[in-house]
Structure formats: structure tokens, C-alpha cells
Design an enzyme around this catalytic site. Structure first.
Site, PDB file in Angstrom:
ATOM      1  N   LYS A  44       0.846  -1.203   0.000  1.00  0.00           N
ATOM      2  CA  LYS A  44       0.000   0.000   0.000  1.00  0.00           C
ATOM      3  C   LYS A  44       0.885   1.259   0.000  1.00  0.00           C
ATOM      4  O   LYS A  44       0.386   2.380   0.001  1.00  0.00           O
ATOM      5  CB  LYS A  44      -0.850   0.074   1.278  1.00  0.00           C
ATOM      6  CG  LYS A  44      -2.020  -0.824   1.409  1.00  0.00           C
ATOM      7  CD  LYS A  44      -2.916  -0.304   2.556  1.00  0.00           C
ATOM      8  CE  LYS A  44      -3.247  -1.329   3.556  1.00  0.00           C
ATOM      9  NZ  LYS A  44      -4.004  -0.840   4.708  1.00  0.00           N
ATOM     10  N   LYS A  46       2.659   2.015   2.550  1.00  0.00           N
ATOM     11  CA  LYS A  46       2.586   2.510   3.924  1.00  0.00           C
ATOM     12  C   LYS A  46       3.693   1.869   4.751  1.00  0.00           C
ATOM     13  O   LYS A  46       3.850   0.652   4.740  1.00  0.00           O
ATOM     14  CB  LYS A  46       1.239   2.103   4.547  1.00  0.00           C
ATOM     15  CG  LYS A  46       0.125   3.113   4.351  1.00  0.00           C
ATOM     16  CD  LYS A  46      -1.045   2.790   5.303  1.00  0.00           C
ATOM     17  CE  LYS A  46      -1.920   3.998   5.470  1.00  0.00           C
ATOM     18  NZ  LYS A  46      -2.995   3.802   6.449  1.00  0.00           N
TER      19      LYS A  46
HETATM   20  N1  C2G Z   1     -10.088   6.275  10.523  1.00  0.00           N
HETATM   21  C1  C2G Z   1     -11.033   7.174  10.994  1.00  0.00           C
HETATM   22  N2  C2G Z   1     -10.640   8.383  11.448  1.00  0.00           N
HETATM   23  C2  C2G Z   1      -9.320   8.731  11.443  1.00  0.00           C
HETATM   24  C3  C2G Z   1      -8.346   7.819  10.983  1.00  0.00           C
HETATM   25  C4  C2G Z   1      -8.758   6.581  10.516  1.00  0.00           C
HETATM   26  O1  C2G Z   1     -12.245   6.866  10.998  1.00  0.00           O
HETATM   27  N3  C2G Z   1      -8.967   9.960  11.905  1.00  0.00           N
HETATM   28  C5  C2G Z   1     -10.551   4.968  10.034  1.00  0.00           C
HETATM   29  C6  C2G Z   1     -10.229   4.751   8.551  1.00  0.00           C
HETATM   30  O2  C2G Z   1     -11.223   5.377   7.737  1.00  0.00           O
HETATM   31  C7  C2G Z   1     -10.286   3.229   8.456  1.00  0.00           C
HETATM   32  C8  C2G Z   1      -9.779   2.784   9.837  1.00  0.00           C
HETATM   33  O3  C2G Z   1      -9.889   3.937  10.713  1.00  0.00           O
HETATM   34  O4  C2G Z   1     -11.634   2.794   8.307  1.00  0.00           O
HETATM   35  C9  C2G Z   1      -8.333   2.347   9.787  1.00  0.00           C
HETATM   36  O5  C2G Z   1      -7.582   3.394   9.217  1.00  0.00           O
HETATM   37  P1  C2G Z   1      -6.137   3.034   8.572  1.00  0.00           P
HETATM   38  O6  C2G Z   1      -5.364   2.238   9.546  1.00  0.00           O
HETATM   39  O7  C2G Z   1      -5.569   4.268   7.977  1.00  0.00           O
HETATM   40  O8  C2G Z   1      -6.606   2.017   7.413  1.00  0.00           O
HETATM   41  P2  C2G Z   1      -6.244   2.107   5.861  1.00  0.00           P
HETATM   42  O9  C2G Z   1      -4.780   2.260   5.699  1.00  0.00           O
HETATM   43  O10 C2G Z   1      -7.162   3.086   5.281  1.00  0.00           O
HETATM   44  O11 C2G Z   1      -6.554   0.605   5.378  1.00  0.00           O
HETATM   45  O12 C2G Z   1      -8.473  -2.711   2.647  1.00  0.00           O
HETATM   46  C10 C2G Z   1      -8.714  -1.497   3.337  1.00  0.00           C
HETATM   47  C11 C2G Z   1      -7.438  -0.943   3.913  1.00  0.00           C
HETATM   48  O13 C2G Z   1      -6.740  -1.935   4.652  1.00  0.00           O
HETATM   49  C12 C2G Z   1      -7.755   0.243   4.805  1.00  0.00           C
END
Ligand code: C2G
Length: 138
Positions: A44, A46
Site C-alpha cells: 500500500k 505505507k
Molecule cells: N479512521 C477514521 N478516522 C481517522 C483515521 C482513521 O475513521 N482519523 C478509520 C479509517 O477510515 C479506516 C480505519 O480507521 O476505516 C483504519 O484506518 P487506517 O489504519 O488508515 O486504514 P487504511 O490504511 O485506510 O486501510 O483494505 C482497506 C485498507 O486496509 C484500509
């Protein structure tokens, strides 16, 4: 028994993650969280500060979370939904529309993100502090 699933990296576990998990759980009776492996995160683009095992352990300790599985690829969602009998797929609205293809298999819900917090910002703040420490304290 209504089963909910959500996917994410959950690095530097913070209130935005907790808010999402709390709201996701309120949509059903059982919440499954699929946590991105370190290898999948690399795909990703990341980099995480917390290794997969730590992120899994933290999520397992959250009272809204009933089960934690690994997310190893983009393509596993349909199989997961069918295999685990998922009724609702939930994710933050930064992904709005991206997972509508799952509507054939389960309800798809995009929840508003929590403002003013993100793993990326926390990581930047930590890196600035570490640099200041090296420059002035070491
Ligand atoms: N999130 C949120 N508010 C934030 C930060 C994150 O609601 N301030 C939510 C994101 O929208 C997501 C979850 O927390 O639903 C996890 O966020 P991340 O760890 O950044 O996940 P991401 O990298 O977006 O991975 O297949 C889908 C991916 O694995 C999602």
C-alpha cells in the site's frame, strides 16, 4: 447474530480508530477486524511504526472487537465476507465508493472519519521530536 467486518492498518492506535470500531460494532453483534500485515502495507506504500503483531494485540484488547484476522491482499474481501458470514462491511469515508462492489454480498457502510487525528500526523510528530532530540539533546 449480525456480523460486521472492517479492514485497516491501525498503526499507532488512536481515537479515530477507536471511534470507528465503536460505531462499527454498534451496527451488529460481532465485529471482526482485518489488520493489514506489514507486507501488505508495503504494497500500500505505507510504512508502519508498529509491527503487525503489536497492532493485532492492541486490537484484540479493544472491547468492541470480537475477532482479529490478517489482511494480506486487496482481493480477500469477498472471500472473507462469504467465509465469515458477514452482514455488514464498514470502513471510513476516506474510502467512499471504493468498496461498493461488496454490496452484492453484504451491506456496505462508510462512516465519517474522526477529524484532526491520523497515524500519518502522529508519525510526523514523532519524527520531528526524534530529530530535535538528536540535534539538541543527544
Ligand atoms: N479512521 C477514521 N478516522 C481517522 C483515521 C482513521 O475513521 N482519523 C478509520 C479509517 O477510515 C479506516 C480505519 O480507521 O476505516 C483504519 O484506518 P487506517 O489504519 O488508515 O486504514 P487504511 O490504511 O485506510 O486501510 O483494505 C482497506 C485498507 O486496509 C484500509
Amino acid at each position: 447474530m449480525k456480523t460486521v467486518i472492517t479492514y485497516g492498518t491501525f498503526d499507532l492506535f488512536h481515537i479515530g480508530h477507536l471511534n470507528l470500531l465503536k460505531r462499527a460494532k454498534s451496527l451488529g453483534d460481532k465485529l471482526i477486524v482485518a489488520v493489514s500485515t506489514d507486507e501488505f502495507n508495503a504494497g500500500k506504500g505505507k510504512t508502519t511504526l508498529m509491527p503487525f503483531e503489536h497492532r493485532v494485540e492492541l486490537l484484540r484488547s479493544v472491547r468492541f472487537v470480537d475477532e482479529v484476522i490478517a489482511e494480506t491482499c486487496w482481493e480477500q474481501k469477498i472471500t472473507d465476507v462469504q467465509r465469515l458470514g458477514v452482514d455488514v462491511f464498514v470502513i471510513g469515508d476516506d474510502w467512499q465508493g471504493k468498496f461498493d462492489f461488496l454490496q452484492e454480498f453484504c451491506e456496505v457502510v462508510y462512516l465519517p472519519r474522526t477529524d484532526n487525528i491520523s497515524s500519518t500526523d502522529l508519525k510526523k510528530a514523532i519524527q520531528v521530536f526524534m530529530q530535535l532530540k538528536r540535534d539538541f539533546l543527544d
